[in-house]
Design a protein around this motif. Structure first.
Motif, PDB file in Angstrom:
ATOM      1  N   GLY A  79      18.000  50.284  75.860  1.00 62.12           N
ATOM      2  CA  GLY A  79      17.578  49.751  74.567  1.00 62.12           C
ATOM      3  C   GLY A  79      18.727  49.059  73.847  1.00 62.12           C
ATOM      4  O   GLY A  79      19.696  48.620  74.464  1.00 62.12           O
ATOM      5  N   VAL A  80      18.657  49.009  72.537  1.00 64.02           N
ATOM      6  CA  VAL A  80      19.697  48.375  71.724  1.00 64.02           C
ATOM      7  C   VAL A  80      20.847  49.367  71.556  1.00 64.02           C
ATOM      8  O   VAL A  80      20.668  50.468  71.028  1.00 64.02           O
ATOM      9  CB  VAL A  80      19.144  47.937  70.349  1.00 64.02           C
ATOM     10  N   THR A  81      22.009  48.971  72.042  1.00 60.92           N
ATOM     11  CA  THR A  81      23.172  49.867  72.037  1.00 60.92           C
ATOM     12  C   THR A  81      24.373  49.292  71.289  1.00 60.92           C
ATOM     13  O   THR A  81      25.374  49.981  71.117  1.00 60.92           O
ATOM     14  CB  THR A  81      23.610  50.166  73.478  1.00 60.92           C
ATOM     15  N   HIS A  82      24.303  48.011  70.899  1.00 58.55           N
ATOM     16  CA  HIS A  82      25.431  47.345  70.255  1.00 58.55           C
ATOM     17  C   HIS A  82      24.949  46.546  69.047  1.00 58.55           C
ATOM     18  O   HIS A  82      23.755  46.338  68.875  1.00 58.55           O
ATOM     19  CB  HIS A  82      26.128  46.393  71.236  1.00 58.55           C
ATOM     20  N   THR A  83      25.914  46.086  68.271  1.00 57.57           N
ATOM     21  CA  THR A  83      25.638  45.207  67.133  1.00 57.57           C
ATOM     22  C   THR A  83      26.365  43.883  67.360  1.00 57.57           C
ATOM     23  O   THR A  83      27.234  43.784  68.240  1.00 57.57           O
ATOM     24  CB  THR A  83      26.163  45.821  65.827  1.00 57.57           C
ATOM     25  N   TRP A  84      26.016  42.889  66.541  1.00 54.65           N
ATOM     26  CA  TRP A  84      26.750  41.621  66.642  1.00 54.65           C
ATOM     27  C   TRP A  84      28.208  41.803  66.237  1.00 54.65           C
ATOM     28  O   TRP A  84      29.086  41.104  66.719  1.00 54.65           O
ATOM     29  CB  TRP A  84      26.060  40.537  65.815  1.00 54.65           C
ATOM     30  N   GLU A  85      28.481  42.785  65.405  1.00 58.01           N
ATOM     31  CA  GLU A  85      29.874  43.093  65.072  1.00 58.01           C
ATOM     32  C   GLU A  85      30.622  43.591  66.313  1.00 58.01           C
ATOM     33  O   GLU A  85      31.782  43.250  66.525  1.00 58.01           O
ATOM     34  CB  GLU A  85      29.946  44.133  63.946  1.00 58.01           C
ATOM     35  N   ASP A  86      29.947  44.369  67.158  1.00 58.59           N
ATOM     36  CA  ASP A  86      30.554  44.790  68.425  1.00 58.59           C
ATOM     37  C   ASP A  86      30.891  43.576  69.288  1.00 58.59           C
ATOM     38  O   ASP A  86      31.959  43.530  69.912  1.00 58.59           O
ATOM     39  CB  ASP A  86      29.614  45.715  69.206  1.00 58.59           C
ATOM     40  N   VAL A  87      29.991  42.609  69.319  1.00 55.26           N
ATOM     41  CA  VAL A  87      30.238  41.386  70.097  1.00 55.26           C
ATOM     42  C   VAL A  87      31.465  40.664  69.533  1.00 55.26           C
ATOM     43  O   VAL A  87      32.341  40.213  70.291  1.00 55.26           O
ATOM     44  CB  VAL A  87      29.001  40.457  70.106  1.00 55.26           C
ATOM     45  N   GLN A  88      31.551  40.573  68.218  1.00 57.31           N
ATOM     46  CA  GLN A  88      32.718  39.934  67.596  1.00 57.31           C
ATOM     47  C   GLN A  88      34.011  40.637  68.013  1.00 57.31           C
ATOM     48  O   GLN A  88      35.003  39.985  68.360  1.00 57.31           O
ATOM     49  CB  GLN A  88      32.587  39.956  66.069  1.00 57.31           C
ATOM     50  N   HIS A  89      34.003  41.957  67.975  1.00 60.77           N
ATOM     51  CA  HIS A  89      35.199  42.721  68.347  1.00 60.77           C
ATOM     52  C   HIS A  89      35.572  42.481  69.810  1.00 60.77           C
ATOM     53  O   HIS A  89      36.757  42.336  70.140  1.00 60.77           O
ATOM     54  CB  HIS A  89      34.989  44.211  68.095  1.00 60.77           C
ATOM     55  N   GLU A  90      34.567  42.446  70.663  1.00 58.01           N
ATOM     56  CA  GLU A  90      34.838  42.207  72.087  1.00 58.01           C
ATOM     57  C   GLU A  90      35.392  40.799  72.306  1.00 58.01           C
ATOM     58  O   GLU A  90      36.284  40.593  73.142  1.00 58.01           O
ATOM     59  CB  GLU A  90      33.587  42.440  72.926  1.00 58.01           C
ATOM     60  N   LEU A  91      34.886  39.825  71.563  1.00 56.17           N
ATOM     61  CA  LEU A  91      35.432  38.463  71.666  1.00 56.17           C
ATOM     62  C   LEU A  91      36.892  38.428  71.220  1.00 56.17           C
ATOM     63  O   LEU A  91      37.717  37.738  71.838  1.00 56.17           O
ATOM     64  CB  LEU A  91      34.586  37.483  70.849  1.00 56.17           C
ATOM     65  N   CYS A  92      37.209  39.172  70.175  1.00 55.79           N
ATOM     66  CA  CYS A  92      38.611  39.263  69.740  1.00 55.79           C
ATOM     67  C   CYS A  92      39.475  39.861  70.843  1.00 55.79           C
ATOM     68  O   CYS A  92      40.596  39.400  71.080  1.00 55.79           O
ATOM     69  CB  CYS A  92      38.728  40.089  68.461  1.00 55.79           C
ATOM     70  N   ASP A  93      38.956  40.873  71.528  1.00 54.22           N
ATOM     71  CA  ASP A  93      39.710  41.476  72.630  1.00 54.22           C
ATOM     72  C   ASP A  93      39.982  40.454  73.736  1.00 54.22           C
ATOM     73  O   ASP A  93      41.054  40.468  74.345  1.00 54.22           O
ATOM     74  CB  ASP A  93      38.968  42.684  73.200  1.00 54.22           C
ATOM     75  N   VAL A  94      39.012  39.569  73.979  1.00 52.34           N
ATOM     76  CA  VAL A  94      39.226  38.502  74.967  1.00 52.34           C
ATOM     77  C   VAL A  94      40.372  37.599  74.517  1.00 52.34           C
ATOM     78  O   VAL A  94      41.260  37.259  75.309  1.00 52.34           O
ATOM     79  CB  VAL A  94      37.939  37.679  75.200  1.00 52.34           C
ATOM     80  N   VAL A  95      40.367  37.229  73.243  1.00 58.49           N
ATOM     81  CA  VAL A  95      41.420  36.355  72.717  1.00 58.49           C
ATOM     82  C   VAL A  95      42.777  37.037  72.823  1.00 58.49           C
ATOM     83  O   VAL A  95      43.755  36.438  73.296  1.00 58.49           O
ATOM     84  CB  VAL A  95      41.112  35.940  71.260  1.00 58.49           C
ATOM     85  N   PHE A  96      42.866  38.294  72.390  1.00 55.10           N
ATOM     86  CA  PHE A  96      44.140  39.028  72.471  1.00 55.10           C
ATOM     87  C   PHE A  96      44.641  39.083  73.912  1.00 55.10           C
ATOM     88  O   PHE A  96      45.820  38.849  74.187  1.00 55.10           O
ATOM     89  CB  PHE A  96      44.006  40.473  71.962  1.00 55.10           C
ATOM     90  N   THR A  97      43.732  39.407  74.812  1.00 52.38           N
ATOM     91  CA  THR A  97      44.103  39.544  76.220  1.00 52.38           C
ATOM     92  C   THR A  97      44.579  38.220  76.790  1.00 52.38           C
ATOM     93  O   THR A  97      45.554  38.174  77.547  1.00 52.38           O
ATOM     94  CB  THR A  97      42.910  40.103  77.024  1.00 52.38           C
ATOM     95  N   ALA A  98      43.923  37.135  76.412  1.00 52.97           N
ATOM     96  CA  ALA A  98      44.342  35.806  76.886  1.00 52.97           C
ATOM     97  C   ALA A  98      45.712  35.444  76.337  1.00 52.97           C
ATOM     98  O   ALA A  98      46.560  34.908  77.066  1.00 52.97           O
ATOM     99  CB  ALA A  98      43.308  34.755  76.491  1.00 52.97           C
TER     100      ALA A  98
END
Length: 109
Positions: A57-76
């Motif tokens: 079912g629904v397990t995340h929020t759009w805020e979670d997606v934002q945080h994960e995108l930030c993690d991609v940027v940091f990692t890059a």
């Protein structure tokens, strides 16, 4: 890009370097591969926010997606800084190239 970001990236890289038991070559490769993991987490968050897995079912929020995108940027940024001490210049030059290319593309339309 704000110089504080690069200061933070430098601190992260220094910390990772201190903690690493790997050779510099292995560390460099794994920091690049870490991007795949982080992008996968973005995908998992999008699946979670849209409820595409009926079992979960629904397990995340759009805020979670934002945080994960930030993690991609940091990692890059960490991976880029690991490849070159002049990461800020490389990033700025590439950004200028992309901006120029996109501006030229818009003029052609």
């Amino acid at each position: 890009m704000d110089s504080r970001i690069w200061e933070s990236v430098d601190q992260l890289v220094a910390w990772l370097d201190r903690e690493s038991v790997l050779s510099p070559q292995e560390e460099r490769l794994l920091r690049i591969l870490k991007l795949s993991e982080e992008v996968g987490e973005v995908g998992a968050a999008v699946v979670g926010v849209t409820g595409q897995n009926p079992r979960k079912g629904v397990t995340h929020t759009w805020e979670d997606v934002q945080h994960e995108l930030c993690d991609v940027v940091f990692t890059a940024l960490v991976a880029l800084r690991t490849l070159t001490p002049d990461a800020g210049r490389v990033f700025a030059e590439r950004l200028a190239y992309v901006e120029q290319r996109s501006t030229a593309s818009r003029r052609e339309q």
